[in-house]
Design a protein around this motif. Sequence first.
Motif, PDB file in Angstrom:
ATOM      1  N   LEU A  80       0.818  -1.207   0.000  1.00  0.00           N
ATOM      2  CA  LEU A  80       0.000   0.000   0.000  1.00  0.00           C
ATOM      3  C   LEU A  80       0.853   1.258   0.000  1.00  0.00           C
ATOM      4  CD1 LEU A  80      -2.975  -0.732   2.409  1.00  0.00           C
ATOM      5  CD2 LEU A  80      -3.063  -0.197  -0.019  1.00  0.00           C
ATOM      6  N   MET A  81       1.913   1.199   0.850  1.00  0.00           N
ATOM      7  CA  MET A  81       2.711   2.421   1.026  1.00  0.00           C
ATOM      8  C   MET A  81       3.569   2.701  -0.198  1.00  0.00           C
ATOM      9  SD  MET A  81       2.651   3.740   4.316  1.00  0.00           S
ATOM     10  CE  MET A  81       4.251   3.991   5.048  1.00  0.00           C
ATOM     11  N   ALA A  82       4.289   1.668  -0.629  1.00  0.00           N
ATOM     12  CA  ALA A  82       5.294   1.919  -1.661  1.00  0.00           C
ATOM     13  C   ALA A  82       4.731   1.725  -3.064  1.00  0.00           C
ATOM     14  CB  ALA A  82       6.497   1.011  -1.446  1.00  0.00           C
ATOM     15  N   ASN A  84       1.299   1.542  -3.917  1.00  0.00           N
ATOM     16  CA  ASN A  84      -0.059   2.023  -4.121  1.00  0.00           C
ATOM     17  C   ASN A  84      -1.068   0.897  -4.362  1.00  0.00           C
ATOM     18  OD1 ASN A  84      -0.339   4.651  -3.662  1.00  0.00           O
ATOM     19  ND2 ASN A  84       0.085   5.317  -5.749  1.00  0.00           N
ATOM     20  N   MET A  91      -0.371   0.971 -13.546  1.00  0.00           N
ATOM     21  CA  MET A  91      -0.041   2.179 -14.284  1.00  0.00           C
ATOM     22  C   MET A  91       1.214   1.948 -15.128  1.00  0.00           C
ATOM     23  SD  MET A  91      -0.448   5.791 -12.398  1.00  0.00           S
ATOM     24  CE  MET A  91       1.092   6.655 -12.497  1.00  0.00           C
ATOM     25  N   MET A  95       1.608   2.010 -19.067  1.00  0.00           N
ATOM     26  CA  MET A  95       2.550   2.905 -19.736  1.00  0.00           C
ATOM     27  C   MET A  95       3.464   2.137 -20.670  1.00  0.00           C
ATOM     28  SD  MET A  95       3.909   5.827 -17.235  1.00  0.00           S
ATOM     29  CE  MET A  95       2.871   7.102 -16.598  1.00  0.00           C
ATOM     30  N   PRO A 101       1.761   8.409 -21.996  1.00  0.00           N
ATOM     31  CA  PRO A 101       0.511   9.155 -22.023  1.00  0.00           C
ATOM     32  C   PRO A 101       0.496  10.261 -23.066  1.00  0.00           C
ATOM     33  CG  PRO A 101       1.844   9.827 -20.166  1.00  0.00           C
ATOM     34  CD  PRO A 101       2.561   8.688 -20.818  1.00  0.00           C
ATOM     35  N   VAL A 102       1.667  10.696 -23.533  1.00  0.00           N
ATOM     36  CA  VAL A 102       1.670  11.877 -24.389  1.00  0.00           C
ATOM     37  C   VAL A 102       1.896  11.516 -25.859  1.00  0.00           C
ATOM     38  CG1 VAL A 102       2.318  13.505 -22.633  1.00  0.00           C
ATOM     39  CG2 VAL A 102       4.077  12.240 -23.843  1.00  0.00           C
TER      40      VAL A 102
END
Lengths: 603, 138
Positions: A80-82, A84, A91, A95, A101-102
């Motif tokens: 959870l902490m490191a 997420n 994510m 990616m 994303p761009v």
Amino acid sequence: MMPALLRSLVRRSSRRGAFLYPGAEIRDLPGAQGRHPARVRVSVEGQAKAAVEVGRNRLAITAGVFALAFCVIAGRLVDLMALNGGEAEAMAAAMAASDGPVVGAVVARSDIVDRNGVILATNLPTVNLYADTRAILDPEEAARRLVQLFPDMEYGETRDKLASGGHFVYLRRHLTPEQQEAVNLLGQPGLEFEPTERRVYPQGPLAAHVLGATSTDNHGIAGIESSFDRYLLEKAEPLQLSLDVRVQHAVRDVLLKAVDRFHAIAGAALVADVRTGEILALVSLPDYQPEAFSGAPADSRRNRATLGVYEMGSTFKLVNTALGLEVGGYHVTDGFDASHPLRMAGFTIHDDHAQARWLSIEEILVHSSNIGSAKMALAIGGDAQKAFLDRLGLLSPISLELPEVGKPLYPDPWRPINTVTISYGHGVAVTPVHMVNAVMPLVNGGWYRPATLLRQDPEAPPPGHQVVSARTSDTMRSLMRRVVTDGTGRKADVAGYLVGGKTGTAEKNEHGRYRHKALLPSFVAAFPMDDPRYVVLAMLDEPKGIPETHGFAAAGWNAAPTAGAMIARIAPILGVRPRGPETPVAPEVRFATASGDAGRAVH
Amino acid sequence: MRLRGIAVVWGVLAVAAAAGLFRLKYEVIALEERLATLTHAIEADRRAIHVLRAEWSYFNDPDSLDKRVGAKLDLVPMDPAHIIALDALPFRPKPVGETAGGPARPPRVLNPGSAAPIPVPGQKPATLAEYTVMRTQP
């Protein structure tokens, strides 16, 4: 010692003895051996031993479960902490899968660009104005102010919409940024914007018939927009066409002026690269604004270059001559008697530029003799003629990347009278693209490549297949050049570009009858004839005779000069170097270049 | 004592790990915010570029350029006569009065030496002895 302990335990349970602190009973009795620590060996037997074992096991299991639970909690905490809670991994994976994303598309429908990357069609972000009528305080006031802003909106209708009670009522599509700000400045609650996109064509009608059009929900409904609908919606990179806007503009400009000057009702023009089959310009007039496709008249929406099929007239004699040379095995000096009109099946074939004598194959083409062409076709035979036309792709629909492709019309059965009329271009109706595609192998060494609207790799031209021999192609080149220097196509010549071509003046066939006053003159040209690069076709629909043409409306007077003007405009753009001494060359220059590359300077 | 030492070490490690994770967590959050901001800015720029490219294409429409050039500039469409190969350019015309037979050229220097080829006042003219060793160029 053990019996003492047991005894003390027994004693403790059975009767009150001397007070002992907890644990004292396992020590030596006072005075026994001083105060030495007890040496106790517990040895439990039987039931008691089993009970202790069970206790120990339970303890171990509980400890293990707790340890496991704490490990899970610790792992979850780190997660959870490191990380997420897997979100980061998801994510990162997303990616890595996309290019980041761009990089993705900015708009929902990708651009269409020309061969040099000039945008022909693109999506622009706009907003739709809608009303959440439950939030509108005063529909009449809001309607009044909206109508002030957009005078074309009707007050009553707008008020009714605003008072309808719906929470999503479209008021107006595709607002400009200025209009959006103006609506915002009204300060009316309940007027909302919905982001959307709009297809725009920055070049206007320039390439309308190639691009086609899109519907309001951004789906292609005509042209490239329709045939590449899925590509444009799915791919991020633009679709690159073979068109060149500069050439397209020059051709359209010249054709517009020609249509205007000769009072024609319509026109079509094409420019194609003979090495790749790429179409550099495709114009059909009248055309339309692609944004206003649905409101355009049907006549404007009709693509005359690819959808309309026409009897091309004498330009077909190019095909007929190639037939004679390639299939008939004739030589250009062989000839036929064209001294008398040809009578066949109740028809009489005349010559427009009658020479009334024996004509060689070269003269038949240069003077555009119907009689000579017909006799040559008859000598070769209808089956061979049909097969040759089929080989040049003239009898099957063209494989162009457009939904608007016309299907050629040809007689079935193929009678001798058809062989006669087809030899000079009547009886078979093809699209102008067919004509250009058939002329390409006649000048490029015999290679047939399907015409395409997509840009091809210049290093790796599409594989073609040879349909006529290189020798026939060479002969056709010099014959086409002769037509322009000595024949009916003189007005198409452009000094320096060695234009070659063929005129064709067809009479329009309406309901099975030919109308003598309704002509369809066309000119199909190639240049430069020593090393052909481009084929140009210009066609006018029902031009009228004008004083400058002495009242004539035949191709030599209108289509030929139009094609010539197009070549003069596009050849410098396309980087074709003019041949021949354009300026008088001094003798010493000739001397100086004699040792070097003289052929280039004084051709 | 040893047990207590190990416990202390573990305790310190645990606190350090917790502090590190805490710091890392907030650093990641800050970085993510920055990434989101940058991505958002880039997306906005890309949208703007997209619109500007469309606008560029609109203003470079050859039809309107043609009209404007025709109205405001003395330019005409390029004509084949405007193009000429470099080696087809004529040489510079000869000066007036020069004859083809005997141009008044200075003599070529065949024997580079101390003597000037053209007699100049105050300079020693070439002697005959020097000319005897000269080699004629083909």
